[in-house]
Design an enzyme around this catalytic site. Structure first.
Site, short mmCIF file in Angstrom:
data_model
loop_
_atom_site.label_atom_id
_atom_site.label_comp_id
_atom_site.label_asym_id
_atom_site.label_seq_id
_atom_site.Cartn_x
_atom_site.Cartn_y
_atom_site.Cartn_z
CB CYS A 79 16.99 9.31 10.24
SG CYS A 79 17.93 7.90 10.85
CG ASP A 287 9.80 7.92 8.07
OD1 ASP A 287 10.99 8.23 8.23
OD2 ASP A 287 9.42 6.85 7.58
CG HIS A 289 13.97 7.47 7.07
ND1 HIS A 289 13.36 7.38 8.31
CD2 HIS A 289 15.25 7.06 7.27
CE1 HIS A 289 14.22 6.93 9.19
NE2 HIS A 289 15.38 6.72 8.59
#
Length: 402
Positions: A79, A287, A289
């Site tokens: 990430c 994000d 993820h």
């Protein structure tokens, strides 16, 4: 050795569109990478701007890292690497396409756009691929599959940028919470180092003008039209111990208002995000993820690009939830841009709205014994010194306090 950190906190999937709230109805301004919007009257413009940012997420089924023996997915560990790609990707967009560029689904894009995407495609021969970042980190003590902090990914991207002959970026990492103007100008205007030699050359030529070049720089192989290498400035900071010190919150917000802003990489412990703006007390972020299949470019370099743009309402989190280890980014295409940034930072430092997050100085402070501490060169030889500066989660990282 591979370090597997596939913990439950890192493997959640955010591509469930029902979980995203629409943008709030608020009169407070929305700031995204130096641009101001109204949440009441410009929601479409806000979404268009956010959708146009490059969105790099976890991928699966890409070429194995480490020549066929390594992982084929970065889910659970990549990430922060993806956030590093995003902040650098924005610098390339600003440089080659401009801040006003917008991505529209299905619309034909410029060749430069696909050149940027190809620099990040998950293949070992792409400049800034997950393969290159992970393998470059190995040489600095990070096993493939090990989580990076903001400073670590910044240092690795700096090393990789040296090989990017297309963009010719000057990537500077300001350590010790200090930005040294002299160091940056020397990095972005390397021809200045030739002035003394050029003067001697001109003297030997009997004072003759050398092709109309500044200081005889052309005679030394430096064109007078290239006087500033575009600057990517990354400033790793730690704004507290376990939580962000509230004294820096207003100053952090101000960073998103600067026209040179590239945003912030950071997040929550072991969960990285790319922050591109704020509204009220909430940070707006992309994000990484979400695990998506790897993309293969066509023979002519075209890339199926829908999955590189986040097309749902933006993610938001309260600014006080931010982990104190961050890296703030800025892009200065020209020397005037950098001078303007310095002026704005000095103005912010003199305001009473928050404590400065870093110091801006004209020349290297006397307690810095080596310029390499400020701007590490591609060939690292002092592993002990590297270990001190490489990890933002390192206990020796300088803590800012009241």
């Amino acid at each position: 050795m591979h370090v597997n950190v596939m913990s439950s906190t890192l493997t959640y999937d955010t591509l469930r569109f029902g979980e995203f709230e629409d943008f709030p109805e608020t009169a407070e301004p929305v700031w995204i990478l130096g641009r101001e919007f109204s949440a009441l009257s410009e929601k479409d413009e806000i979404l268009s701007d956010i959708t146009s940012r490059l969105w790099f997420t976890y991928r699966k089924n890409f070429q194995p890292i480490e020549g066929g023996t390594g992982p084929t997915s970065d889910t659970g560990w990549g990430c922060m690497l993806r956030c590093g790609q995003m902040i650098l990707g924005e610098a390339l967009v600003f440089m080659h396409l401009g801040r006003d560029w917008r991505w529209v689904k299905g619309q034909q894009q410029k060749e430069e756009y696909f050149s940027i995407l190809n620099a990040f495609i998950d293949k070992k021969d792409s400049y800034y691929s997950i393969h290159q970042i992970a393998q470059m980190g190995v040489g600095e003590g990070k096993s493939i599959g090990q989580w990076y902090g903001p400073n670590t990914v910044a240092q690795v991207l700096k090393k990789l940028s040296v090989f990017d002959s297309w963009s010719r970026l000057a990537l500077h990492i300001a350590m010790d919470n200090t930005v040294v103007i002299e160091e940056i100008k020397r990095l972005c205007m390397p021809w200045l180092d030739f002035v003394g030699a050029a003067s001697a050359y001109r003297g030997a030529e009997g004072g003759r003008e050398l092709n109309g070049c500044v200081g005889g720089a052309c005679a030394l192989g430096v064109e007078d039209t290239v006087l500033w290498k575009p600057l990517v400035l990354l400033i790793p900071l730690r704004l507290g111990l376990s939580d962000i010190n509230e004294a820096y919150i207003e100053t952090l917000k101000q960073c998103f208002m600067l026209p040179q802003s590239l945003g912030v990489i950071g997040g929550k412990p072991n969960s990285a995000h790319y922050f591109i703006g704020y509204v009220g007390e909430e940070l707006i972020y992309l994000d990484p993820h979400t695990t998506q299949p790897a993309v293969e470019p066509s023979d002519d370099g075209q890339v199926p690009d829908d999955t590189y743009h986040c097309q749902h309402p933006p993610c938001r989190m309260h600014i006080r939830e931010l982990d104190p280890s961050i890296a703030v980014g800025f892009f200065c295409r020209t020397e005037d841009d950098f001078d303007d940034w310095c002026m704005r930072i000095r103005k912010l430092s003199g305001s009473r709205e928050g404590l400065p997050m870093f110091e801006l100085v004209d020349s290297q402070p006397s307690h810095f014994t080596s310029s390499d501490v400020l701007n590490l060169t591609p060939d690292f030889s002092d592993s002990d010194r590297l270990e001190r500066f490489f990890d933002s989660e390192d206990e020796e990282f300088e803590i800012l306090s009241l």
